[in-house]
Design an enzyme around this catalytic site. Structure first.
Site, PDB file in Angstrom:
ATOM      1  N   LYS A 196       0.865  -1.184   0.000  1.00  8.50           N
ATOM      2  CA  LYS A 196       0.000   0.000   0.000  1.00  8.50           C
ATOM      3  C   LYS A 196       0.898   1.230   0.000  1.00  8.50           C
ATOM      4  CE  LYS A 196      -1.606   2.892   2.773  1.00  8.50           C
ATOM      5  NZ  LYS A 196      -1.629   4.138   1.988  1.00  8.50           N
ATOM      6  N   CYS A 304      13.388  11.977   6.155  1.00 10.81           N
ATOM      7  CA  CYS A 304      13.418  11.682   7.584  1.00 10.81           C
ATOM      8  C   CYS A 304      14.750  12.097   8.190  1.00 10.81           C
ATOM      9  CB  CYS A 304      13.126  10.214   7.843  1.00 10.81           C
ATOM     10  SG  CYS A 304      14.277   9.092   7.061  1.00 10.81           S
TER      11      CYS A 304
HETATM   12  P1  NAD Z   1       2.392   8.888   7.548  1.00 11.06           P
HETATM   13  O1  NAD Z   1       2.729   8.163   8.784  1.00 11.06           O
HETATM   14  O2  NAD Z   1       1.339   9.928   7.605  1.00 11.06           O
HETATM   15  O3  NAD Z   1       1.894   7.848   6.416  1.00 11.06           O
HETATM   16  C1  NAD Z   1       2.644   6.714   6.099  1.00 11.06           C
HETATM   17  C2  NAD Z   1       1.693   5.629   5.608  1.00 11.06           C
HETATM   18  O4  NAD Z   1       0.783   5.300   6.650  1.00 11.06           O
HETATM   19  C3  NAD Z   1       0.861   6.060   4.422  1.00 11.06           C
HETATM   20  O5  NAD Z   1       0.809   5.002   3.489  1.00 11.06           O
HETATM   21  C4  NAD Z   1      -0.503   6.355   5.020  1.00 11.06           C
HETATM   22  O6  NAD Z   1      -1.571   6.041   4.156  1.00 11.06           O
HETATM   23  C5  NAD Z   1      -0.559   5.463   6.236  1.00 11.06           C
HETATM   24  N1  NAD Z   1      -1.291   6.042   7.368  1.00 11.06           N
HETATM   25  C6  NAD Z   1      -1.417   7.366   7.669  1.00 11.06           C
HETATM   26  N2  NAD Z   1      -2.119   7.513   8.812  1.00 11.06           N
HETATM   27  C7  NAD Z   1      -2.427   6.265   9.238  1.00 11.06           C
HETATM   28  C8  NAD Z   1      -3.147   5.766  10.372  1.00 11.06           C
HETATM   29  N3  NAD Z   1      -3.671   6.574  11.284  1.00 11.06           N
HETATM   30  N4  NAD Z   1      -3.258   4.427  10.504  1.00 11.06           N
HETATM   31  C9  NAD Z   1      -2.718   3.576   9.593  1.00 11.06           C
HETATM   32  N5  NAD Z   1      -2.044   4.014   8.496  1.00 11.06           N
HETATM   33  C10 NAD Z   1      -1.901   5.331   8.320  1.00 11.06           C
HETATM   34  O7  NAD Z   1       3.749   9.468   6.950  1.00 11.06           O
HETATM   35  P2  NAD Z   1       3.953  10.392   5.682  1.00 11.06           P
HETATM   36  O8  NAD Z   1       3.464  11.757   5.998  1.00 11.06           O
HETATM   37  O9  NAD Z   1       3.455   9.737   4.453  1.00 11.06           O
HETATM   38  O10 NAD Z   1       5.547  10.387   5.576  1.00 11.06           O
HETATM   39  C11 NAD Z   1       6.373  11.229   6.316  1.00 11.06           C
HETATM   40  C12 NAD Z   1       6.880  10.555   7.570  1.00 11.06           C
HETATM   41  O11 NAD Z   1       7.580   9.363   7.244  1.00 11.06           O
HETATM   42  C13 NAD Z   1       7.875  11.414   8.318  1.00 11.06           C
HETATM   43  O12 NAD Z   1       7.610  11.312   9.695  1.00 11.06           O
HETATM   44  C14 NAD Z   1       9.214  10.797   7.967  1.00 11.06           C
HETATM   45  O13 NAD Z   1      10.223  11.030   8.919  1.00 11.06           O
HETATM   46  C15 NAD Z   1       8.847   9.359   7.893  1.00 11.06           C
HETATM   47  N6  NAD Z   1       9.817   8.587   7.130  1.00 11.06           N
HETATM   48  C16 NAD Z   1      10.637   7.756   7.821  1.00 11.06           C
HETATM   49  C17 NAD Z   1      11.606   7.043   7.145  1.00 11.06           C
HETATM   50  C18 NAD Z   1      12.507   6.106   7.878  1.00 11.06           C
HETATM   51  O14 NAD Z   1      13.254   5.392   7.261  1.00 11.06           O
HETATM   52  N7  NAD Z   1      12.463   6.014   9.191  1.00 11.06           N
HETATM   53  C19 NAD Z   1      11.727   7.175   5.764  1.00 11.06           C
HETATM   54  C20 NAD Z   1      10.861   8.013   5.092  1.00 11.06           C
HETATM   55  C21 NAD Z   1       9.900   8.721   5.792  1.00 11.06           C
END
Ligand code: NAD
Length: 503
Positions: A196, A304
């Site tokens: 997803k 990130c």
């Molecule tokens: P997000 O957590 O909002 O979303 C990530 C995924 O989770 C998406 O596919 C989304 O549809 C899903 N999602 C969102 N809310 C949800 C919920 N309540 N329950 C279940 N699924 C849910 O993150 P984002 O805004 O897409 O990405 C940015 C974040 O990702 C930043 O915090 C960044 O630091 C992090 N990130 C971390 C890494 C790492 O390697 N640690 C790498 C890239 C991005």
């Protein structure tokens, strides 16, 4: 599963070759090797090109019934796929690599349009994705198990067996690369995959699905389900999903890790970060200024591992001036792209407003950035004089904002960094300072004179503390271990040559 569908047989190529606005096919599920509409959900969401703030496609959001259909397709395909020799499975990735290289500009433009990052950043993302595929190609040469004669005539053997159907959920900031952190190891490991992608950037993974098909991946081995929270929760709960990988924000990572674990599956969930940069007076001015600016403005700060807090240790005004001068030259639209949504823009500006109100100085202000064509812009911003307890210094802003916290000593900097559960870098010309910082910081990914300290293949990517729920890294060898399970086979072929407790 219903088959009635208005989905096309192919999504086609993305034809844009510049920043000019272009549309793309609607995002649908890819299940059992074909594009499908959701079974019951009628919900859709616009996929915005953040540079224009305008819809370039729609995504058809699925639900639990679509997850179930994808898992069934995966289950039907996995057994045979798992029986392919590992080398043959890796050959599919060789062909994927060829297709990605051949179409690198198309993929880069697609990433650039749906995410907003500038073309050179998008191309770097695709190149890094290719590197992940290459790691998968190399697995047949490194994934041999072990065998040992543990007693006379008795051998113990360890082999890496597939788990079955596994799932991955990815964030918006790297639409193509993060899916490729998971797929190569999982597929070469003999699993079927249900992915997803972020509903904000579902388009690049659609091209990936088509390329995997063209590369010879059997139908059903890779499936895409479009959607949001409902789909993620259905993947966590589905009894036939054996492992769950997640990359996204800390709040969601922590919650889905708990949910998937409670459902009895293995889970590895990577969360957000807040990279702390130690800058000491002996740091090289040019190296530091270049690195820090590239780190906090690159991908509009939506990485990130982007530089987020600069711990200015002692008198480093000359370095801070160089950082500011360099950042002030960045041109939004040319050197850096927009942020992902209008809501993100407002959130980022809110952090800057709050810091200013609390007494910090905005020495470079990106709040007014805009473009004639619209879009969601924030220019490079530096907030000096933050205190460690301000939200701008504690929370992940995820925008091109550098919060400067001034501290008198390295010890004080350790105190602040250690209280923060995320990544760290140091800028210094002193080996002693570098070694001390690397030994003391509470961070799993650290840099010395590197602004975005991310390990590249074959080293595994994964942080500590609130950046990672679950054990190990998501890429590299740890990734292969995560997506496979070890079967231990003890065998004896000679007739009772020796009597012992294993007889
Ligand atoms: P997000 O957590 O909002 O979303 C990530 C995924 O989770 C998406 O596919 C989304 O549809 C899903 N999602 C969102 N809310 C949800 C919920 N309540 N329950 C279940 N699924 C849910 O993150 P984002 O805004 O897409 O990405 C940015 C974040 O990702 C930043 O915090 C960044 O630091 C992090 N990130 C971390 C890494 C790492 O390697 N640690 C790498 C890239 C991005």
């Amino acid at each position: 599963m219903t088959t009635a569908t208005s989905a096309p047989t192919t999504v086609g190529r993305f034809t844009a070759t510049s920043d000019a606005f272009a549309t793309f096919a609607d995002a649908r599920h890819f299940i059992g090797g074909a594009w499908r509409d959701p079974i019951s959900s009628k919900a859709t969401l616009e996929v915005h090109n953040p540079r224009f703030g305008k819809a370039m496609a729609r995504v058809h959001l699925g639900g639990a019934d679509d997850v179930d259909a994808a898992v069934k397709a995966g289950t039907a395909a996995q057994h045979e796929w798992g029986e392919w020799p590992i080398r043959d499975r890796a050959h599919v990735l060789y062909r994927l690599r060829e297709l990605m290289v051949k179409n690198i500009d198309e993929l880069s433009w697609l990433v650039s349009h749906e995410n907003g990052k500038i073309f050179s950043e998008a191309r770097a993302e695709v190149e890094k994705g290719i590197e992940c595929v290459e790691y998968g190609c190399s697995l047949p040469n490194i994934a041999a198990g072990n065998q040992l004669e543990v007693s006379r005539g008795v051998a113990c053997e360890v082999v890496y067996a597939p788990l079955g159907v596994v799932a991955g959920v990815t964030p918006f900031n790297f639409p193509l690369m993060v899916p490729l952190w998971m797929l190569p190891q999982a597929l070469v490991g003999g699993n079927a995959f249900v992915m997803k992608a972020s509903e904000r950037v579902p388009l690049s993974t659609m091209r990936l699905a088509e390329m995997l098909k063209e590369a010879g991946l059997p139908a059903g081995v890779f499936n895409l389900v479009q959607g949001g929270r409902e789909v993620v929760e259905a993947l966590c709960d589905h009894p036939q999903v054996k492992a769950f990988g997640f990359v996204g924000s800390t709040k969601v990572a922590k919650s889905v890790y708990g949910r998937a674990s409670m459902a009895g599956k293995r889970a590895l969930c990577l969360g957000g970060a807040k990279n702390h940069l130690f800058v000491v007076p002996d740091a090289d001015v040019q190296v530091t200024a270049e690195n820090v600016v590239a780190s906090f403005t690159g991908c509009a700060g939506q990485r990130c591992m982007a530089a987020s807090v600069l711990l200015a240790i002692g008198d480093v005004d000359h370095i801070l001036k160089a950082v500011r001068d360099r950042a002030a030259k960045m041109v939004a639209g040319k050197d850096m792209g927009p942020v992902t949504t209008q809501a993100a823009r407002e959130r980022i500006n809110g952090y800057i407003d709050a810091a200013e109100k609390a007494g910090a100085r905005i020495v470079l202000d990106g709040r007014k950035a805009s473009a004639e064509a619209g879009g969601y812009w924030v220019g490079p911003t530096i907030i000096d004089g933050c205190t460690a307890d301000m939200p701008a210094a504690r929370e992940e802003i995820f925008g091109p904002v550098l919060s400067v916290v001034r501290v008198p000593t390295l010890e004080k900097a350790f105190e602040i960094e250690n209280a923060n559960p995320y990544a760290s870098s140091v800028y210094t010309t002193s080996g002693d300072v570098a070694r001390r910082v690397m030994a003391r910081v509470e961070a799993g990914m650290c840099g010395v004179n590197i602004g975005v300290p991310v390990p590249r293949e074959p080293f595994g990517f994964g942080g500590w503390n609130d950046s990672c729920f679950g054990a190990g890294n998501i890429t590299g060898w740890d990734g292969y271990r995560f997506w496979t399970r070890q079967r231990k086979i003890t065998s004896k072929w000679a007739l009772q040559r020796d009597q012992n407790w294993m007889s």
